[in-house]
Scaffold this motif. Structure first.
Motif, short mmCIF file in Angstrom:
data_model
loop_
_atom_site.label_atom_id
_atom_site.label_comp_id
_atom_site.label_asym_id
_atom_site.label_seq_id
_atom_site.Cartn_x
_atom_site.Cartn_y
_atom_site.Cartn_z
N LEU A 31 -20.35 10.40 20.37
CA LEU A 31 -20.18 9.03 20.83
C LEU A 31 -21.18 8.65 21.92
O LEU A 31 -21.65 7.52 21.98
N GLN A 32 -21.52 9.61 22.79
CA GLN A 32 -22.44 9.30 23.89
C GLN A 32 -23.79 8.82 23.38
O GLN A 32 -24.37 7.89 23.94
N LYS A 33 -24.28 9.42 22.31
CA LYS A 33 -25.56 9.01 21.74
C LYS A 33 -25.48 7.57 21.24
O LYS A 33 -26.38 6.77 21.50
N THR A 34 -24.40 7.24 20.57
CA THR A 34 -24.22 5.88 20.07
C THR A 34 -24.09 4.87 21.21
O THR A 34 -24.68 3.80 21.17
N LEU A 35 -23.33 5.24 22.22
CA LEU A 35 -23.16 4.34 23.37
C LEU A 35 -24.48 4.12 24.10
O LEU A 35 -24.77 3.00 24.52
N ARG A 36 -25.28 5.17 24.24
CA ARG A 36 -26.58 5.01 24.90
C ARG A 36 -27.49 4.07 24.10
O ARG A 36 -28.22 3.26 24.66
N ARG A 37 -27.43 4.17 22.77
CA ARG A 37 -28.24 3.29 21.92
C ARG A 37 -27.79 1.84 22.09
O ARG A 37 -28.62 0.93 22.25
N ILE A 38 -26.49 1.61 22.09
CA ILE A 38 -25.97 0.25 22.25
C ILE A 38 -26.33 -0.30 23.63
O ILE A 38 -26.73 -1.46 23.76
N ARG A 39 -26.21 0.53 24.66
CA ARG A 39 -26.58 0.09 26.01
C ARG A 39 -28.07 -0.20 26.09
O ARG A 39 -28.51 -1.13 26.76
N GLY A 40 -28.87 0.59 25.40
CA GLY A 40 -30.32 0.35 25.36
C GLY A 40 -30.63 -1.00 24.73
O GLY A 40 -31.49 -1.74 25.22
N ASP A 41 -29.94 -1.32 23.63
CA ASP A 41 -30.11 -2.63 22.99
C ASP A 41 -29.75 -3.75 23.96
O ASP A 41 -30.42 -4.78 24.02
N HIS A 42 -28.67 -3.53 24.72
CA HIS A 42 -28.24 -4.53 25.70
C HIS A 42 -29.28 -4.70 26.81
O HIS A 42 -29.55 -5.81 27.27
N LYS A 43 -29.90 -3.61 27.24
CA LYS A 43 -30.92 -3.70 28.29
C LYS A 43 -32.17 -4.43 27.80
O LYS A 43 -32.88 -5.06 28.58
N MET A 44 -32.42 -4.35 26.49
CA MET A 44 -33.57 -5.08 25.94
C MET A 44 -33.30 -6.58 25.89
O MET A 44 -34.23 -7.39 25.88
N ASN A 45 -32.04 -6.96 25.81
CA ASN A 45 -31.65 -8.37 25.77
C ASN A 45 -30.53 -8.57 26.80
O ASN A 45 -29.37 -8.73 26.45
N PRO A 46 -30.89 -8.54 28.10
CA PRO A 46 -29.87 -8.50 29.14
C PRO A 46 -29.05 -9.78 29.26
O PRO A 46 -29.48 -10.86 28.88
N THR A 47 -27.87 -9.60 29.82
CA THR A 47 -26.97 -10.71 30.09
C THR A 47 -27.52 -11.53 31.25
O THR A 47 -28.02 -10.97 32.21
N ALA A 72 -27.14 -8.40 40.14
CA ALA A 72 -26.18 -8.71 39.08
C ALA A 72 -26.38 -7.87 37.83
O ALA A 72 -25.43 -7.61 37.10
N GLU A 73 -27.61 -7.42 37.60
CA GLU A 73 -27.87 -6.60 36.42
C GLU A 73 -26.97 -5.37 36.40
O GLU A 73 -26.48 -4.96 35.34
N ILE A 74 -26.72 -4.79 37.56
CA ILE A 74 -25.84 -3.62 37.65
C ILE A 74 -24.40 -4.01 37.31
O ILE A 74 -23.71 -3.30 36.58
N ALA A 75 -23.95 -5.15 37.82
CA ALA A 75 -22.60 -5.62 37.53
C ALA A 75 -22.43 -5.90 36.04
O ALA A 75 -21.42 -5.52 35.43
N TYR A 76 -23.41 -6.57 35.44
CA TYR A 76 -23.35 -6.87 34.01
C TYR A 76 -23.36 -5.59 33.18
O TYR A 76 -22.61 -5.45 32.21
N ASP A 77 -24.24 -4.65 33.54
CA ASP A 77 -24.36 -3.40 32.79
C ASP A 77 -23.07 -2.57 32.89
O ASP A 77 -22.63 -1.98 31.91
N THR A 78 -22.48 -2.54 34.09
CA THR A 78 -21.23 -1.80 34.27
C THR A 78 -20.12 -2.40 33.40
O THR A 78 -19.41 -1.67 32.71
N ALA A 79 -20.00 -3.73 33.43
CA ALA A 79 -18.97 -4.40 32.61
C ALA A 79 -19.22 -4.15 31.13
O ALA A 79 -18.28 -3.87 30.37
N TYR A 80 -20.48 -4.23 30.70
CA TYR A 80 -20.82 -4.01 29.30
C TYR A 80 -20.52 -2.58 28.88
O TYR A 80 -19.95 -2.33 27.81
N ASN A 81 -20.88 -1.62 29.73
CA ASN A 81 -20.61 -0.21 29.43
C ASN A 81 -19.11 0.04 29.29
O ASN A 81 -18.67 0.74 28.38
N HIS A 82 -18.31 -0.54 30.20
CA HIS A 82 -16.86 -0.39 30.07
C HIS A 82 -16.35 -1.04 28.79
O HIS A 82 -15.47 -0.49 28.12
N ALA A 83 -16.90 -2.21 28.46
CA ALA A 83 -16.44 -2.92 27.27
C ALA A 83 -16.72 -2.14 25.98
O ALA A 83 -15.87 -2.10 25.09
N ILE A 84 -17.90 -1.51 25.89
CA ILE A 84 -18.18 -0.76 24.66
C ILE A 84 -17.48 0.59 24.64
O ILE A 84 -17.29 1.17 23.58
#
Length: 195
Positions: free
Chosen positions: A65-81, A113-125
């Motif tokens: 799961l960690q590999k998949t979550l890192r990929r999804i987070r990477g996609d999110h970092k490419m198109n940040p909130t 805010a990038e840290i706040a958004y990334d933390t929320a996104y990581n928890h959500a996924i």
């Protein structure tokens, strides 16, 4: 009962209502987090682990799961909130919208805010629950001026919204509680009259 006692009774009732209303969802979210990060009995329940260890069999965890979550987070970092205002009708002024966008970008930059958004996104996924906060803080101890800040919520299970809110983003919630740890010594210094 006085107004303050009535208010506190209502707060306690609402808190109980919010915790009870979200209990099942938060139980599943907690289980998901334990499984994703292999904490406590995450991927091996205690009874199964004990049985395997008793028989001398290995108890290995290959966490894919960690590999998949890192990929999804990477996609999110490419198109940040990011927040953005958009003029939507004939009365709206695009220049005013752009001015607001500049103010929002400054708030996001100053708040990290990038840290706040990334933390929320990581928890959500990881657990389907993730939050960040938009709050105001005083500019200084001797001023009434306030600044808008975006803060992360480290533990998403500490947030308890109105369980009767039905909108996807919970905009119709009547109330929300966020639990926080407070050092007892510092609490007494800040609120000497509190018991």
């Amino acid at each position: 009962m006085g107004k303050q006692e009535d208010f506190l009774a209502e707060v306690k009732e609402r808190y109980k209502e919010s915790v009870t209303g979200w209990r099942d969802i938060y139980k599943e979210a907690s289980d998901d987090l334990k499984f994703v990060y292999d904490v406590d009995e995450g991927q091996w329940p205690a009874s199964m682990r004990a049985e395997r260890e008793k028989d001398g069999r290995p108890v290995l965890t290959v966490n894919k799961l960690q590999k998949t979550l890192r990929r999804i987070r990477g996609d999110h970092k490419m198109n940040p909130t990011q927040m953005k205002t958009i003029p939507v009708d004939d009365l709206a002024d695009p220049n005013t919208a752009e001015l607001y966008n500049g103010i929002i970008r400054e708030i996001e930059y100053l708040s990290n805010a990038e840290i706040a958004y990334d933390t929320a996104y990581n928890h959500a996924i990881s657990s389907s629950i993730g939050f960040f906060r938009i709050i105001t803080i005083y500019s200084s101890e001797d001023s009434f001026d306030q600044e808008i800040c975006i803060k992360r919520v480290i533990n998403p299970l500490s947030v308890h919204f109105d369980p009767y809110a039905v909108e996807f983003n919970l905009e119709d919630a009547r109330y929300c509680f966020i639990e926080d740890l407070v050092d007892k010594k510092n609490f007494k210094l800040l609120y000497p009259k509190a018991e």
